[in-house]
Design a protein around this motif. Sequence first.
Motif, PDB file in Angstrom:
ATOM      1  N   ALA A 181      50.606 -72.605-116.487  1.00  0.00           N
ATOM      2  CA  ALA A 181      49.850 -71.359-116.604  1.00  0.00           C
ATOM      3  C   ALA A 181      48.377 -71.610-116.293  1.00  0.00           C
ATOM      4  N   GLN A 182      47.920 -72.818-116.665  1.00  0.00           N
ATOM      5  CA  GLN A 182      46.542 -73.191-116.390  1.00  0.00           C
ATOM      6  C   GLN A 182      46.351 -73.425-114.892  1.00  0.00           C
ATOM      7  N   LYS A 183      47.327 -74.100-114.301  1.00  0.00           N
ATOM      8  CA  LYS A 183      47.315 -74.324-112.853  1.00  0.00           C
ATOM      9  C   LYS A 183      47.285 -72.991-112.101  1.00  0.00           C
ATOM     10  N   ALA A 184      48.014 -72.027-112.648  1.00  0.00           N
ATOM     11  CA  ALA A 184      48.081 -70.703-112.014  1.00  0.00           C
ATOM     12  C   ALA A 184      46.825 -69.894-112.278  1.00  0.00           C
ATOM     13  N   GLY A 185      45.932 -70.410-113.119  1.00  0.00           N
ATOM     14  CA  GLY A 185      44.668 -69.735-113.381  1.00  0.00           C
ATOM     15  C   GLY A 185      44.761 -68.604-114.393  1.00  0.00           C
ATOM     16  N   LEU A 186      45.922 -68.436-115.029  1.00  0.00           N
ATOM     17  CA  LEU A 186      46.095 -67.328-115.972  1.00  0.00           C
ATOM     18  C   LEU A 186      45.418 -67.616-117.305  1.00  0.00           C
ATOM     19  N   VAL A 187      45.431 -68.884-117.692  1.00  0.00           N
ATOM     20  CA  VAL A 187      44.775 -69.266-118.952  1.00  0.00           C
ATOM     21  C   VAL A 187      43.797 -70.402-118.677  1.00  0.00           C
ATOM     22  N   VAL A 188      42.836 -70.552-119.586  1.00  0.00           N
ATOM     23  CA  VAL A 188      41.909 -71.676-119.482  1.00  0.00           C
ATOM     24  C   VAL A 188      41.826 -72.379-120.825  1.00  0.00           C
ATOM     25  N   SER A 189      41.411 -73.622-120.772  1.00  0.00           N
ATOM     26  CA  SER A 189      41.288 -74.369-122.015  1.00  0.00           C
ATOM     27  C   SER A 189      39.807 -74.561-122.320  1.00  0.00           C
ATOM     28  N   ARG A 190      39.375 -74.042-123.500  1.00  0.00           N
ATOM     29  CA  ARG A 190      37.976 -74.187-123.909  1.00  0.00           C
ATOM     30  C   ARG A 190      37.947 -74.837-125.283  1.00  0.00           C
ATOM     31  N   ASN A 191      37.267 -75.958-125.384  1.00  0.00           N
ATOM     32  CA  ASN A 191      37.186 -76.692-126.664  1.00  0.00           C
ATOM     33  C   ASN A 191      38.564 -76.827-127.316  1.00  0.00           C
ATOM     34  N   ASP A 192      39.514 -77.321-126.525  1.00  0.00           N
ATOM     35  CA  ASP A 192      40.869 -77.546-127.031  1.00  0.00           C
ATOM     36  C   ASP A 192      41.616 -76.275-127.404  1.00  0.00           C
ATOM     37  N   MET A 193      41.031 -75.128-127.064  1.00  0.00           N
ATOM     38  CA  MET A 193      41.715 -73.872-127.345  1.00  0.00           C
ATOM     39  C   MET A 193      42.130 -73.256-126.019  1.00  0.00           C
ATOM     40  N   VAL A 194      43.410 -72.859-125.953  1.00  0.00           N
ATOM     41  CA  VAL A 194      43.863 -72.203-124.731  1.00  0.00           C
ATOM     42  C   VAL A 194      43.675 -70.702-124.879  1.00  0.00           C
ATOM     43  N   MET A 195      43.065 -70.079-123.887  1.00  0.00           N
ATOM     44  CA  MET A 195      42.865 -68.632-123.983  1.00  0.00           C
ATOM     45  C   MET A 195      43.004 -67.965-122.614  1.00  0.00           C
ATOM     46  N   ASP A 196      43.077 -66.631-122.624  1.00  0.00           N
ATOM     47  CA  ASP A 196      43.234 -65.882-121.375  1.00  0.00           C
ATOM     48  C   ASP A 196      42.007 -66.051-120.483  1.00  0.00           C
ATOM     49  N   ASN A 197      42.266 -66.182-119.181  1.00  0.00           N
ATOM     50  CA  ASN A 197      41.177 -66.394-118.231  1.00  0.00           C
ATOM     51  C   ASN A 197      40.544 -65.082-117.780  1.00  0.00           C
ATOM     52  N   TYR A 198      41.350 -64.006-117.742  1.00  0.00           N
ATOM     53  CA  TYR A 198      40.867 -62.768-117.125  1.00  0.00           C
ATOM     54  C   TYR A 198      40.537 -61.686-118.147  1.00  0.00           C
ATOM     55  N   ARG A 199      40.083 -62.081-119.322  1.00  0.00           N
ATOM     56  CA  ARG A 199      39.823 -61.134-120.415  1.00  0.00           C
ATOM     57  C   ARG A 199      38.940 -59.966-119.976  1.00  0.00           C
ATOM     58  N   GLY A 200      39.425 -58.742-120.257  1.00  0.00           N
ATOM     59  CA  GLY A 200      38.642 -57.542-119.959  1.00  0.00           C
ATOM     60  C   GLY A 200      38.507 -57.246-118.472  1.00  0.00           C
ATOM     61  N   ARG A 201      39.456 -57.709-117.685  1.00  0.00           N
ATOM     62  CA  ARG A 201      39.348 -57.498-116.230  1.00  0.00           C
ATOM     63  C   ARG A 201      40.541 -56.725-115.666  1.00  0.00           C
ATOM     64  N   ILE A 202      40.265 -55.943-114.621  1.00  0.00           N
ATOM     65  CA  ILE A 202      41.328 -55.297-113.840  1.00  0.00           C
ATOM     66  C   ILE A 202      41.960 -56.366-112.963  1.00  0.00           C
ATOM     67  N   ILE A 203      43.282 -56.330-112.868  1.00  0.00           N
ATOM     68  CA  ILE A 203      43.982 -57.400-112.151  1.00  0.00           C
ATOM     69  C   ILE A 203      44.549 -56.886-110.828  1.00  0.00           C
ATOM     70  N   PHE A 204      44.219 -57.596-109.741  1.00  0.00           N
ATOM     71  CA  PHE A 204      44.783 -57.300-108.423  1.00  0.00           C
ATOM     72  C   PHE A 204      45.715 -58.438-108.019  1.00  0.00           C
ATOM     73  N   PRO A 205      47.037 -58.233-108.133  1.00  0.00           N
ATOM     74  CA  PRO A 205      47.939 -59.306-107.707  1.00  0.00           C
ATOM     75  C   PRO A 205      47.840 -59.515-106.194  1.00  0.00           C
ATOM     76  N   ILE A 206      47.963 -60.773-105.764  1.00  0.00           N
ATOM     77  CA  ILE A 206      47.904 -61.093-104.336  1.00  0.00           C
ATOM     78  C   ILE A 206      49.283 -61.586-103.907  1.00  0.00           C
ATOM     79  N   HIS A 207      49.850 -60.932-102.898  1.00  0.00           N
ATOM     80  CA  HIS A 207      51.230 -61.215-102.497  1.00  0.00           C
ATOM     81  C   HIS A 207      51.285 -62.062-101.240  1.00  0.00           C
ATOM     82  N   ASN A 208      52.349 -62.846-101.117  1.00  0.00           N
ATOM     83  CA  ASN A 208      52.555 -63.548 -99.851  1.00  0.00           C
ATOM     84  C   ASN A 208      53.341 -62.654 -98.899  1.00  0.00           C
ATOM     85  N   GLN A 209      53.698 -63.203 -97.750  1.00  0.00           N
ATOM     86  CA  GLN A 209      54.378 -62.422 -96.711  1.00  0.00           C
ATOM     87  C   GLN A 209      55.670 -61.778 -97.192  1.00  0.00           C
TER      88      GLN A 209
END
Length: 641
Positions: A181-209
């Motif tokens: 999930a971290q590799k995918a950029g969905l969560v981040v680790s801050r001071n040993d705490m895992v939390m959401d990366n996109y807090r309070g943001r509108i999400i635009f999914p990006i699709h492949n072909q």
Amino acid sequence: MITQQTIQQITNRIDIVEIIGEFVKLKKRGVNYLGNCPFHNEKSPSFTVSPAKEIYKCFGCGKSGNAIGFIMEHEKYSYAEALKWIAARYNIEIEETETSPEVKQQQQLAESLFILNAFAQKHLSDNLTKTEEGKSVALTYLKHRGFREEIIEKFQLGYNLEAKDDLTRALLQNQFNIDYAQKAGLVVSRNDMVMDNYRGRIIFPIHNQSGKIIGFGARLIKSNDKAPKYINTPENDIYVKSKILYGTYFARQAINKYDECLLVEGYTDVISLHQAGIENVVASGGTSLTVEQLRLIRKHTNNLTIIYDGDGAGVKAALRGLDLALEEGLNVKLVLIPDNEDPDSYVKKIGAASFREFIEANKKDFILFQLEVMLKDAGNETAKRSAVVNHIAETLSKFNKAEDFTKQQDYIRQCASILKIDEGGLTTLVNKYKREKITKEENRQTKEPSPVQEIPDNNIESTDATSLLADDEFQERDLLRVLLEYGLLQWDEERTMAEYIFEELDHYHIENTELDNLLAVYKDYYYKGLRPSSKTLLYHDDAGIRKLAINLSVQKYELSPNWDSKMEGMNINNRDISRQDVLMSLNYFKLRKIKKMFDENQRDIEKANTFEEQLDLIKIHKVLKDEEQKITGLLGTVIFK
Ligand SMILES: [Zn+2]
């Protein structure tokens, strides 16, 4: 991966005249074939194909290679794609090797990331439409910006709640691997705490072909000085920024239908235009386009229209890197949106029909537009105007497909007339840039240091050595050339030329790592009884070896029709020619090496501390001098025989 046997089958079957003949009209001239070069614009043919050497070479622009290289260059294929093309041409069935464990592991990781992204998208879309916070903050915002529900659904927009770990908890509850999930950029680790990366943001999914989600763009709703407005998925196994154009999945059918791709800057531009019914549109994210992105477009159409905001930065970004688009054979047009508008706001303001009309009426040709902008900047200053001429000639030199040469000639005519210069002169200048570019490419391909090469220490001694090294290269190359060319012929009753050269080389060292590597490969083939020659090495696995083998056998005089007749005129038989060539090459090589040892010895003598030491060195000096004289004598007899 294609199996070695299949590659062998393919290379055995290749008839270079037949293959190149599919694209270039070739006429027989002596032992070679001649045609108009497909890589540069020419009126009299200088593109030569040698069936004996299985290579082509253009004496106009300098491009050269084997049949596989020709297909790669001409069709912009990868090595494997070119092999497949040739295999299809000769009805050879392709056998592929089993996927290696590493590749399998990579595929599994990619698969996991797709599943993770799909889950996250669903969760975040639900957040947008089904939670109080989503509805009141994000959905209201989107509706306020004019997006209707069906378009929000189509593009699978979402919202990440303000809470620290809403998505993180959902992922954990569903047993997803948090490292992924971290590799995918969905969560981040801050001071040993895992939390959401996109807090309070509108999400635009990006699709492949094929419509799978490879990553996300996330836009902040409330303006915040501390955080960037947009953040994106970090590069990972499935999200490679240089290969992505936002919206291609939704646009591809419309691009095919209209035979045109519109390019805008942002996600919201794409979505707004879609909502207005203009669906042949993708976004670059505001950076200059990469070759991979251009090829993605070219799969569907050759017509690219770039729509940019009126502000200067947008135009400059659009112009930057567009020469690449010409190289890819795309027709590029530019449309400038009026000041203070972007495609998103403008289409909302004037409506879809007027927007389409506006695009049609305001399309500017990229090259002529560029010329216009540059000329305006240059004013009446002669130096600046001549810089413009050079720049435009360089741009025009980027056309590299035969079918584009009429277009190129048209541009040369138009630009010459705008610049008030002679058309013929501009053509010559364009061809000069073409030649320079190819020479640069060929040099880079052969001179690029191989990864095993040691980086010299940063002191004067080694800089000296490097320049000396470069000096040897000509002789080293020539020696490898004669080895590839004549190695399998007999030197005398007992030895082949190759064996003779190996013996003679015993006390000398090839310093260029690539050439030394080639020698090692040659020896290996030779002692395994594989009968190496420039031809067998043309198809070696290693691209460096291939390129080197090609380069060594395309020395101009070898392919030039005059050479053969000159040799015939001299009435020497082939064996004499080859022996002479080997002897001269070997002796010049030795002379060069001896000269180098000589210089080194001279320096040592100057630095010697004791008289004894000096005496020893002087003895060496004498030996070297004798050897030099012997070789010079030999060369004399060879030359004047
Ligand atoms: Zn050429």
